[in-house]
Design a protein around this motif. Structure first.
Motif, mmCIF file in Angstrom:
data_model
loop_
_atom_site.group_PDB
_atom_site.id
_atom_site.type_symbol
_atom_site.label_atom_id
_atom_site.label_comp_id
_atom_site.label_asym_id
_atom_site.label_seq_id
_atom_site.Cartn_x
_atom_site.Cartn_y
_atom_site.Cartn_z
ATOM 1 N N LYS A 47 28.868 -5.825 -17.560
ATOM 2 C CA LYS A 47 29.177 -6.503 -17.437
ATOM 3 C C LYS A 47 30.380 -6.814 -16.751
ATOM 4 O O LYS A 47 31.246 -6.142 -17.276
ATOM 5 N N SER A 48 30.375 -7.888 -16.094
ATOM 6 C CA SER A 48 31.786 -8.265 -15.106
ATOM 7 C C SER A 48 31.783 -10.114 -15.139
ATOM 8 O O SER A 48 30.982 -10.814 -15.397
ATOM 9 N N THR A 49 32.066 -10.324 -14.731
ATOM 10 C CA THR A 49 33.280 -12.158 -15.397
ATOM 11 C C THR A 49 33.054 -12.369 -13.778
ATOM 12 O O THR A 49 34.118 -11.776 -12.707
ATOM 13 N N PHE A 50 32.016 -13.194 -13.151
ATOM 14 C CA PHE A 50 32.078 -13.054 -12.053
ATOM 15 C C PHE A 50 32.804 -14.307 -10.807
ATOM 16 O O PHE A 50 33.696 -15.362 -11.963
ATOM 17 N N SER A 51 33.479 -14.060 -10.217
ATOM 18 C CA SER A 51 34.460 -14.792 -9.518
ATOM 19 C C SER A 51 34.479 -14.595 -7.979
ATOM 20 O O SER A 51 33.537 -14.040 -7.357
ATOM 21 N N ASP A 52 35.538 -15.782 -7.296
ATOM 22 C CA ASP A 52 35.561 -15.199 -6.154
ATOM 23 C C ASP A 52 36.026 -13.934 -5.227
ATOM 24 O O ASP A 52 35.459 -13.478 -4.071
ATOM 25 N N GLU A 53 36.871 -13.552 -6.023
ATOM 26 C CA GLU A 53 37.693 -12.197 -6.009
ATOM 27 C C GLU A 53 36.122 -11.073 -6.229
ATOM 28 O O GLU A 53 36.013 -10.005 -5.813
ATOM 29 N N SER A 54 35.614 -11.055 -7.151
ATOM 30 C CA SER A 54 34.659 -10.436 -7.467
ATOM 31 C C SER A 54 33.302 -10.727 -8.487
ATOM 32 O O SER A 54 33.106 -11.265 -9.470
ATOM 33 N N PRO A 55 32.598 -11.154 -6.599
ATOM 34 C CA PRO A 55 31.248 -11.856 -7.035
ATOM 35 C C PRO A 55 30.469 -10.729 -7.166
ATOM 36 O O PRO A 55 29.304 -11.058 -6.409
ATOM 37 N N PHE A 56 30.131 -10.733 -8.214
ATOM 38 C CA PHE A 56 28.993 -9.994 -8.757
ATOM 39 C C PHE A 56 28.562 -10.154 -11.039
ATOM 40 O O PHE A 56 30.323 -10.888 -11.290
ATOM 41 N N HIS A 57 27.889 -9.905 -11.213
ATOM 42 C CA HIS A 57 28.249 -10.185 -12.492
ATOM 43 C C HIS A 57 27.805 -9.025 -13.301
ATOM 44 O O HIS A 57 28.295 -8.792 -14.280
ATOM 45 N N ILE B 143 28.777 3.619 -7.538
ATOM 46 C CA ILE B 143 28.839 2.191 -7.928
ATOM 47 C C ILE B 143 27.337 1.077 -7.126
ATOM 48 O O ILE B 143 27.890 0.661 -6.272
ATOM 49 N N GLN B 144 27.647 0.631 -7.842
ATOM 50 C CA GLN B 144 26.421 -0.962 -7.385
ATOM 51 C C GLN B 144 26.391 -2.242 -7.873
ATOM 52 O O GLN B 144 26.330 -1.707 -9.643
ATOM 53 N N THR B 145 27.324 -3.220 -7.510
ATOM 54 C CA THR B 145 27.154 -4.341 -8.241
ATOM 55 C C THR B 145 26.144 -5.273 -7.772
ATOM 56 O O THR B 145 25.609 -5.440 -6.956
ATOM 57 N N VAL B 146 25.804 -5.853 -8.972
ATOM 58 C CA VAL B 146 25.016 -7.265 -9.275
ATOM 59 C C VAL B 146 25.332 -8.040 -9.297
ATOM 60 O O VAL B 146 26.119 -8.475 -9.934
ATOM 61 N N SER C 179 22.115 -7.449 -4.674
ATOM 62 C CA SER C 179 22.627 -6.654 -4.883
ATOM 63 C C SER C 179 23.780 -6.687 -3.789
ATOM 64 O O SER C 179 23.968 -7.250 -2.754
ATOM 65 N N ALA C 180 25.145 -6.792 -4.653
ATOM 66 C CA ALA C 180 26.108 -7.514 -4.429
ATOM 67 C C ALA C 180 27.371 -6.511 -3.232
ATOM 68 O O ALA C 180 27.444 -6.271 -2.116
ATOM 69 N N PHE C 181 27.051 -4.893 -3.443
ATOM 70 C CA PHE C 181 27.103 -3.931 -2.624
ATOM 71 C C PHE C 181 27.729 -2.766 -3.693
ATOM 72 O O PHE C 181 26.938 -2.355 -4.661
ATOM 73 N N VAL C 182 26.687 -1.658 -2.970
ATOM 74 C CA VAL C 182 27.347 0.041 -3.287
ATOM 75 C C VAL C 182 27.926 0.870 -2.401
ATOM 76 O O VAL C 182 28.430 0.447 -1.173
ATOM 77 N N VAL C 183 28.910 1.666 -2.941
ATOM 78 C CA VAL C 183 30.118 2.216 -2.723
ATOM 79 C C VAL C 183 29.573 3.924 -3.973
ATOM 80 O O VAL C 183 28.962 4.279 -4.888
ATOM 81 N N ALA D 120 17.614 -11.019 -15.995
ATOM 82 C CA ALA D 120 18.231 -9.410 -15.324
ATOM 83 C C ALA D 120 18.590 -8.542 -16.223
ATOM 84 O O ALA D 120 18.253 -7.713 -15.774
ATOM 85 N N ILE D 121 19.437 -9.115 -17.237
ATOM 86 C CA ILE D 121 19.609 -8.249 -18.771
ATOM 87 C C ILE D 121 18.607 -7.643 -18.952
ATOM 88 O O ILE D 121 19.107 -6.011 -19.417
#
Length: 133
Positions: A68-78, A27-30, A122-126, A40-41
């Motif tokens: 697609k994700s909603t960007f926020s302080d808790e989840s800083p990715f799109h 899983i990679q967040t961007v 890339s925000a993070f990869v797991v 990007a899309i």
């Protein structure tokens, strides 16, 4: 930050109990940079996604999702990029297989001639095995 820490902890827990014949998921967040959402899309739909379709057709991966994700302080990715491998062998061969597919696919498809470093980070990869008890 809480989400990211919980997410990483859960997936590493999965990885520590995985077995060789189980599916493995990456899983990679961007984060989309500078409001370049269209670029990007376009990039992920016409490159990342197309490579995974090719990979499924050649039995190099089990499945994938582009979310697609909603960007926020808790989840800083799109965006969330998910690739699932059927087993450890597919996972271990991923670099070789995707190198082959990239050569086969050809040049990157870009919108407005913007290179990836201009519109994504890339925000993070797991990585983890699909095994919870």
């Amino acid at each position: 930050m809480k989400f990211k820490l919980l997410f990483i902890t859960a997936l590493f827990y999965c990885l520590s109990f995985g077995q060789a014949n189980e599916k493995i998921t990456t899983i990679q967040t961007v984060e989309i940079l500078n409001g370049n959402t269209e670029e990007a899309i376009y990039y992920f739909e016409n490159n990342w996604k197309q490579l995974r379709i090719m990979a499924i057709n050649k039995n190099y991966i089990d499945s994938f999702q582009l979310l697609k994700s909603t960007f926020s302080d808790e989840s800083p990715f799109h965006l969330i990029l998910i690739t699932t491998y059927s087993n450890k062998n597919q996972y271990d061969q991923r670099e070789k297989n995707f190198t082959e597919l990239i050569k086969e696919k050809g040049d990157l498809k870009l919108l407005n001639d913007k290179v990836p470093s201009e519109f994504r980070k890339s925000a993070f990869v797991v990585e983890g095995a699909a095994h919870l008890e």
